[in-house]
Scaffold this motif. Structure first.
Motif, mmCIF file in Angstrom:
data_model
loop_
_atom_site.group_PDB
_atom_site.id
_atom_site.type_symbol
_atom_site.label_atom_id
_atom_site.label_comp_id
_atom_site.label_asym_id
_atom_site.label_seq_id
_atom_site.Cartn_x
_atom_site.Cartn_y
_atom_site.Cartn_z
ATOM 1 N N ARG D 2 0.819 -1.203 0.000
ATOM 2 C CA ARG D 2 0.000 0.000 0.000
ATOM 3 C C ARG D 2 0.865 1.270 0.000
ATOM 4 O O ARG D 2 0.607 2.194 -0.758
ATOM 5 N N THR D 3 1.891 1.256 0.864
ATOM 6 C CA THR D 3 2.680 2.487 0.966
ATOM 7 C C THR D 3 3.335 2.826 -0.368
ATOM 8 O O THR D 3 3.611 3.974 -0.648
ATOM 9 N N ASP D 6 0.878 5.215 -2.038
ATOM 10 C CA ASP D 6 0.019 6.082 -1.232
ATOM 11 C C ASP D 6 -0.164 7.485 -1.810
ATOM 12 O O ASP D 6 -0.989 8.228 -1.344
ATOM 13 N N GLN D 7 0.586 7.817 -2.835
ATOM 14 C CA GLN D 7 0.296 9.122 -3.436
ATOM 15 C C GLN D 7 -0.965 9.059 -4.267
ATOM 16 O O GLN D 7 -1.517 10.078 -4.651
ATOM 17 N N ALA D 8 -1.401 7.841 -4.538
ATOM 18 C CA ALA D 8 -2.519 7.712 -5.465
ATOM 19 C C ALA D 8 -3.877 7.830 -4.782
ATOM 20 O O ALA D 8 -4.866 8.131 -5.407
ATOM 21 N N GLY D 9 -3.935 7.601 -3.522
ATOM 22 C CA GLY D 9 -5.222 7.729 -2.828
ATOM 23 C C GLY D 9 -5.110 8.766 -1.733
ATOM 24 O O GLY D 9 -4.035 8.990 -1.190
ATOM 25 N N ALA D 10 -6.223 9.399 -1.407
ATOM 26 C CA ALA D 10 -6.116 10.545 -0.508
ATOM 27 C C ALA D 10 -6.192 10.165 0.957
ATOM 28 O O ALA D 10 -5.488 10.692 1.797
ATOM 29 N N GLY D 11 -7.036 9.252 1.287
ATOM 30 C CA GLY D 11 -7.374 9.070 2.695
ATOM 31 C C GLY D 11 -6.593 7.992 3.407
ATOM 32 O O GLY D 11 -5.488 7.637 3.026
ATOM 33 N N GLU D 12 -7.164 7.491 4.463
ATOM 34 C CA GLU D 12 -6.595 6.427 5.302
ATOM 35 C C GLU D 12 -5.165 6.747 5.705
ATOM 36 O O GLU D 12 -4.325 5.862 5.823
ATOM 37 N N PRO D 16 2.551 10.236 6.628
ATOM 38 C CA PRO D 16 3.204 10.950 5.517
ATOM 39 C C PRO D 16 4.681 11.185 5.822
ATOM 40 O O PRO D 16 5.054 11.435 6.971
ATOM 41 N N LEU E 49 -8.166 12.910 -7.421
ATOM 42 C CA LEU E 49 -7.873 11.894 -6.393
ATOM 43 C C LEU E 49 -8.652 12.124 -5.114
ATOM 44 O O LEU E 49 -9.031 11.177 -4.426
ATOM 45 N N SER E 54 -10.277 5.844 -0.538
ATOM 46 C CA SER E 54 -8.856 5.573 -0.347
ATOM 47 C C SER E 54 -8.443 4.221 -0.929
ATOM 48 O O SER E 54 -7.260 4.002 -1.192
ATOM 49 N N MET E 58 -4.794 5.271 -8.368
ATOM 50 C CA MET E 58 -4.433 5.456 -9.771
ATOM 51 C C MET E 58 -2.920 5.321 -9.911
ATOM 52 O O MET E 58 -2.146 5.868 -9.134
ATOM 53 N N ARG E 372 0.055 16.877 -0.534
ATOM 54 C CA ARG E 372 -0.533 15.708 0.099
ATOM 55 C C ARG E 372 0.515 14.899 0.837
ATOM 56 O O ARG E 372 0.176 14.057 1.677
ATOM 57 N N ASP E 373 1.792 15.102 0.532
ATOM 58 C CA ASP E 373 2.838 14.380 1.243
ATOM 59 C C ASP E 373 3.213 15.065 2.539
ATOM 60 O O ASP E 373 4.040 14.574 3.292
ATOM 61 N N GLU E 384 -12.028 16.115 2.703
ATOM 62 C CA GLU E 384 -12.572 14.847 2.212
ATOM 63 C C GLU E 384 -14.085 14.822 2.300
ATOM 64 O O GLU E 384 -14.685 15.388 3.208
#
Ligand code: SF4
Ligand code: SF4
Ligand SMILES: [Mg+2]
Ligand SMILES: [Mg+2]
Ligand SMILES: [Mg+2]
Ligand SMILES: [Mg+2]
Ligand SMILES: [Mg+2]
Ligand SMILES: [Mg+2]
Ligand SMILES: [Mg+2]
Ligand SMILES: [Mg+2]
Ligand SMILES: [Mg+2]
Ligand SMILES: [Mg+2]
Lengths: 370, 61, 387, 370, 387, 61
Positions: D2-3, D6-12, D16, E49, E54, E58, E372-373, E384
């Motif tokens: 998953r990590t 992780d730039q591909a999904g916003a939540g959870e 960071p 996104l 979550s 993509m 986002r990072d 959200e």
């Protein structure tokens, strides 16, 4: 028969023809184009400024006709002084030359234009137009030289701008600097203030800068130990003004177009003539020799660390002494005097014993040396 | 390479190949086109000086 | 500067001036033509005229190479730059000579022509080497002095096989021009131009020697004194001319012995005749077509002849109607006789070619002598050496 | 696994990574060359100024980092005001464009840089660098347009300079103008003064100037009725300052690099972040369409008659009302607010409902449009 | 703007987002690769996104034409400009791609290369017409969308007999690249890249049609949804992919029916195959040599093939060691996995090609997604849509 | 000549010669590469709207 040749003999005064009106053909705005002569600082440049720029911008400040404009600062008490503003574009080629580079030149040139009004230069702005592909190392060298000149003069560069143009749309780097300074109350120096009887002084030998730059031209390439005289003259000016308050009428730095053009400008602005003594004009032997070799006249070669002064005759010696006491005026000399002349001719008694007109530079004697 | 009052510039001596270092030449459009004969130069100057003497004499008279 | 400063000495000048005054016959007037622009320039720049008595007059001759260049020739050079996309190289003053359509080389340059000022023919050659993909044409003008360097350049180009270099040859010959003047109706028939003698060329004579002038001295009974370009040379020559006239003599004397020999620079002459040959006829500005007065490039070097290479056809173009250059070049008129001298025609906006180079009669007078026409200044400015 | 994505999904919120130091490679002075990017007004330009110009000239005035420098006038009483000086080089191509030309632009650009400090612009200088062959008729048109702009703004051109460069060493005409003005006592406006919570205003629709200029580019040539917005904004500024004295913290004209770059500059100078509302930013439909067609982002397109203001939140409505009452601020809008952000990001809530960083212009989006 | 604004509606976006959230199985994760840079750009610029749950991720694919251009190909173009004095014309972003010797086309331009940005292949043709004495090379890059205009230019050049125009052809083929990714060991053997489906190209599909994708769907059991470049198109495609995955389906669907037909633009295809033929092998940045993945110019148009005309020999050059572009292009890594992302490698100073175009994975993330990072910002910035 | 929101620019329609004035085309690097089918566009938009209805329904429930 004799009158047909009367220009060839001097005496037996044949009734001289009345002088013709000082008419020159106006600019052909419709079909004309800028040519190199318009930038050489001679008559063509003066005409362009008058018929195109002055005609459009016309205002009391531009009409002063000096290299810096003396301005009122509305918010401030005018008894405290006036603002002076001057600007110059620097397009010299080559960018580096013996004794300097475009960087220090662009500081000195504008500091001097402010100083020539009698003002104390305070701040500079700098606008850089850089050609794509220009090496950063050269840019750094130029900027550092500019910074050093600015620090030495005590006139900081306080704001700037940088633009980049495509290759073939510029020439390395152009630097336009603008200076502001404050003119102390009571000081009034202008090219308009020369009066018949005044004395013309120069602060040192002429032509050094132009010869130093030309020696680096690929097409001319000659060896010389001559260095550009580029220098900031505001402390010299301060010393002169202190030596004889109120006596200095005109100050000007004879840059593009050289001594000859600068004196013609003053003669025209003041509506006077001048008579120079060729023998009194300091020219270094190498400058003389380089001019001989290249077919130039040192009177038309640019300087970047010299000034001419027109001073009241009674103060001439005091001012000259003050100049000679300053490191940048050691070779100062009295080179002529102001005359009455409705034709505003600058004439010169030659070393040879004759006399000639020293006219404006016409056409382009030396391309882009300041 | 010509030297004029400390200014040094390369010029072609193809037209006066006999010129040597130390000679004086007449330069035109980047080429030496002739040499200066020092003796003749002195003679000419002497002629001027003679004139000076003559004129000087007359003025005194 | 050795061999220069000594010949500019003001004290000596005064002495020679007094000598001339002393020897010139006050009952007559003396008119001498200085053929060379170099002499015109020296006379003007050093103020030589003021040291002469009023009955000794100098007449400017046609020896300024820029002034004798006819419009049609400059048009050719301009067309090479603008229409044939050639790099045209030329000597400085040529840039400003007025041509057709209000153009000049400098204005053609402003219109996009690639026109470059060179200091020497060798520079044009270097430009050709540096731009192998471009045609480079050297617009070659001048008298016998500038011809040998052009010949050298052509010979070098041939040796190197430089395929993109050529020369638009406008070299002219001094003796032909002098003959032409002496043959002109004003001089020969009407006697309106009383030329009593010639100050002979300096640099030209270094190349061609003093011998070619013997012809005039004999044929036209005019004394010739070859003189250097320094002001004392000129004054000394004038003195020598006065003496010849006084004696009724008419031979060739050489004041410039330090550089001029009777035979001249033989090597240069040989080179010139290797590369060039006589042109049957050539138009001079002011003098018109003068037979055998110019050079053209020999067949053996045809590849370097811009006229052949670009198939150029010369087209004569009349001068501006107001311009008196022609008469001035023949010594028949003086600059101030021209109605537009100093007004419409100035060094900034030259109408005729005499206003271009500082060696031109009009430019020299405008630049250095104008104050003498102007009464108010003349009153205070003339420092005559009164006896 | 998953990590790795992780730039591909916003939540959870996966822990960071800590942000990396905002390091950029220093200029390679030794081997580097100026490229078009250095003149585009983005990060490369900022880097050049910082590492080369600021490093050499370093002084308190340049360090202000604004488009005009606020100066002390030693001879004068500081309680009467301070001097402001600003300079800009103008190298636009083409020289004439719908709604203006380089002449009026060079007046407006510098009048505006002076005005953005809150000062009243008083005088201009102009340095012309003209390419050999430039038609006099075009030069006259430009100079007359400049004179008209200067008259209309009430800011005369008091001194100037003209240089000519050979063909192929320039591009028609370059004009560097410098302006001086007086800053009334008590006014303190700078890019350094934005504070979290402040409101960001813009005086009208963005991108008009750049699109108008681009429409004339031979290689792009498209038809539009959009005109350059070029205008002098000092009277608008005066109206804003009068409406809420002390409340205007930052003023800037979003020229080269557009709104995005200008706001990033302010964010960096003030050490804050910003959050913009895309939906609130006025963009004319034709500007939007031209950007769509050419693949540009209107946020990076230059303006020459617009300003952004950062104002105290409590005064935002008053300032906005004053703007809207002025002819040059009719379409003024509130477009975002200042946030706390150690990374000095300018972010934008998209019309689409997402959020993105609005970064500095990088590279060269649009060559030479001001 | 008709057919544009309707597909950028924020309200609809929110609805589709909620639909995806509702239909996506919370027990599993979904990874979809958007092949095209155009989709990457849309996702980043509009903030797509943030509207996805979550567990829907993509993965950026290799469909940014600038990003897949190997260093050696840019070196060829640079050499044509700097060493062969050709005018090299190219599309904007190509200018900034890093090449050998710390050069790029923009830096080569600063070093004197005559390199021009063009908007279309037709502009390059116009430049060739305007500069008959210069060689003009169009550096042609791109997928099936930019190929037909290049073909047109070549055909027109031949018809006109334009002797100074040629094309450095770097056109590549989408299906080959997709196959290559699906065949790569990470995907096939190790299963480390869980690609559950593809958002299929928009503009490419207009030209080639939807049929060519049937093969993957069948062969590799991956769903493909062809989508337009507007953000709603992308969201709708994602929803359609989620539904296929949920159903265990693997076929080709077309969300972009308004422009994409099963057979594509037959005229464009015919033109392309008239001018081009398959290249046996071509190097892609990040993917290495990929057989039959690119086009070359047919023998009949050999005169317009810069590779033949200038006798160019392709030389492969390894990427910067630190650069992870290759892995990123295959979907194996993400930008932040690169040690120099955002520090040494930034859009101002791109080290790898993915940092150049705003369609590149690294540039897109740097420019639009970086906040986002960053924890401190993310805390206040994430809006959200919580259920 | 394409018109997009008032911006007009000449483009080549050599690849879609069937395009007529009034048609909508997809433009790529100065060329029309395909046409937009208005009916299909409406269908797609209808699909979105349908979704909206569905989602709307869910939110209400
Ligand atoms: S003044 Fe001018 S026009 Fe008159 S003769 Fe002299 S050059 Fe010719
Ligand atoms: S950040 Fe730069 S170096 Fe790293 S993978 Fe992306 S493009 Fe390559
Ligand atoms: Mg000045
Ligand atoms: Mg100056
Ligand atoms: Mg600026
Ligand atoms: Mg250049
Ligand atoms: Mg000055
Ligand atoms: Mg500024
Ligand atoms: Mg500005
Ligand atoms: Mg000046
Ligand atoms: Mg140009
Ligand atoms: Mg600004």
């Amino acid at each position: 028969m004799r009158t047909e040749h009367d220009q060839a003999g001097a005496g037996e005064a044949p009734a001289p023809k009345p002088v013709k009106k000082n008419y020159i053909r106006p600019l052909d705005i419709k079909h004309g184009r800028i040519d190199m002569g318009h930038g050489a600082g001679g008559k063509a440049a003066a005409q362009l400024i008058e018929e195109l720029f002055l005609a459009a911008f016309d205002n009391e400040f531009l009409r002063q006709g000096d290299d810096g404009a003396v301005l009122a600062l509305p918010a401030f008490d005018p008894a405290e002084g006036r603002l002076v503003m001057a600007t110059d574009g620097h397009v010299i080629s080559p960018l580096f030359f013996p004794g300097g580079d475009i960087g220090c030149l662009s500081v000195h040139g504008t500091v001097n234009d402010v100083a020539m009004s009698g003002a104390r230069p305070l701040y500079l702005s700098a606008s850089f137009i850089i050609e794509e592909g220009f090496p950063l190392i050269d840019l750094q060298r130029i900027v550092q030289s500019m910074a050093a000149a600015s620090r030495e003069a005590g006139v900081p560069v306080v704001t700037g701008d940088t633009k980049v143009v495509e290759q073939g749309k510029g020439d390395g780097v152009f630097i336009s600097t603008t200076g502001v300074g404050v003119l102390p109350p009571g000081v009034s120096i202008s090219g308009r203030h020369a009066r018949p009887g005044d004395v013309v002084l120069v602060s040192g030998s002429i032509g050094d800068h132009g010869v130093a730059v030309l020696s680096q031209r690929e097409s001319l390439a000659f060896e010389t130990t001559i260095q550009s005289d580029t220098a900031a003259l505001h402390t010299l000016v301060a010393a002169m003004l202190a030596a004889a308050p109120g006596a200095v009428r005109v100050l000007r730095d004879p840059t593009r177009g050289g001594l000859a053009t600068t004196l013609n400008e003053v003669a025209r602005q003041s509506g006077v003539g001048m008579l120079l003594q060729e023998a009194a004009i300091p020219v270094k032997p190498q400058v003389d020799a380089a001019c001989e070799l290249l077919g130039l006249d040192p009177l038309y070669v640019a300087n970047e660390g010299k000034l001419i002064a027109v001073v009241a005759p009674e103060a001439a010696e005091a001012v000259l002494a003050a100049m000679r006491a300053h490191p940048l005026g050691q070779d100062a000399a009295r080179i002529g005097e102001v005359t009455t002349d409705p034709h505003h001719f600058v004439q010169m008694a030659t070393r040879f014993g004759g006399r000639r007109v020293v006219d404006w530079l016409s056409g382009e004697q030396l391309p882009r040396i300041c | 390479m010509v030297d004029l009052g400390g200014i040094r510039k390369p010029i072609s001596i193809a037209l006066v190949p006999e010129a040597e270092v130390g000679d004086y030449v007449i330069v035109h459009v980047g080429h030496a086109i002739g040499m200066i004969d020092p003796e003749e130069a002195e003679k000419t100057l002497a002629l001027f000086a003679e004139m000076q003497a003559m004129t000087g004499a007359e003025v005194q008279s | 500067m050795k061999y220069i400063d000594e010949f500019r000495d003001g004290e000596l000048a005064k002495q020679i001036g007094e000598r001339i005054r002393a020897e010139a016959d006050p009952q007559r007037s003396y008119s001498f033509m200085e053929f060379c622009g170099g002499h015109t320039h020296a006379i003007s720049r050093y103020g030589v005229l003021e040291l002469l008595p009023s009955n000794v007059r100098m007449v400017h001759g046609p020896g300024c190479p820029v002034c004798v260049l006819p419009i049609g020739r400059i048009d050719l050079a301009i067309r090479l730059a603008l229409e044939r996309d050639a790099i045209v190289c030329t000597y400085g003053d040529t840039m400003r000579v007025p041509a057709s359509d209000s153009l000049s080389l400098i204005k053609a340059k402003a219109r996009g022509g690639d026109i470059r000022m060179v200091y020497s023919a060798a520079d044009a050659l270097a430009i050709a080497r540096a731009n192998p993909q471009r045609e480079v044409v050297f617009f070659a003008i001048g008298f016998e002095t500038t011809t040998p360097p052009t010949a050298l350049a052509i010979r070098d180009a041939q040796r190197e096989g430089l395929a993109n270099f050529s020369v638009l040859c406008c070299h002219v010959l001094t003796p032909s021009a002098i003959t032409h003047i002496l043959e002109s109706p004003e001089v020969r028939q009407f006697g309106t131009v009383p030329i009593d003698g010639f100050v002979g060329p300096a640099h030209v004579s270094i190349v061609i020697g003093s011998a070619p002038y013997d012809h005039f001295a004999e044929e036209y009974r005019k004394p010739v004194v070859i003189a250097g370009f320094e002001p004392l040379d000129v004054m000394q020559a004038i003195l020598m001319l006065v003496r010849q006239v006084n004696r009724g003599a008419a031979h060739v004397e050489n004041e410039f012995t330090r550089a001029v020999t009777p035979e001249g620079n033989l090597r240069a002459q040989a080179l010139v005749s290797e590369v060039f040959e006589l042109r049957p006829s050539f138009e001079w500005r002011g003098l018109g077509e003068v037979p055998y007065s110019a050079l053209k490039i020999r067949e053996a070097f045809a590849a370097f002849d811009a006229e052949r290479r670009f198939d150029l056809a010369y087209q004569s173009v009349p001068d501006n109607k107001a311009c008196e250059c022609g008469a001035i070049l023949r010594g028949v008129k003086k600059p101030t006789d021209c109605k537009i001298f100093g007004t419409v025609c100035t060094p900034e906006n030259p109408v005729g070619s005499c206003m271009v180079s500082s060696e031109g009669a009009c430019a020299a007078h405008y630049t250095y002598g104008r104050f003498r026409d102007i009464p108010i200044v003349a009153a205070t400015a003339t420092e005559e050496v009164t006896p």
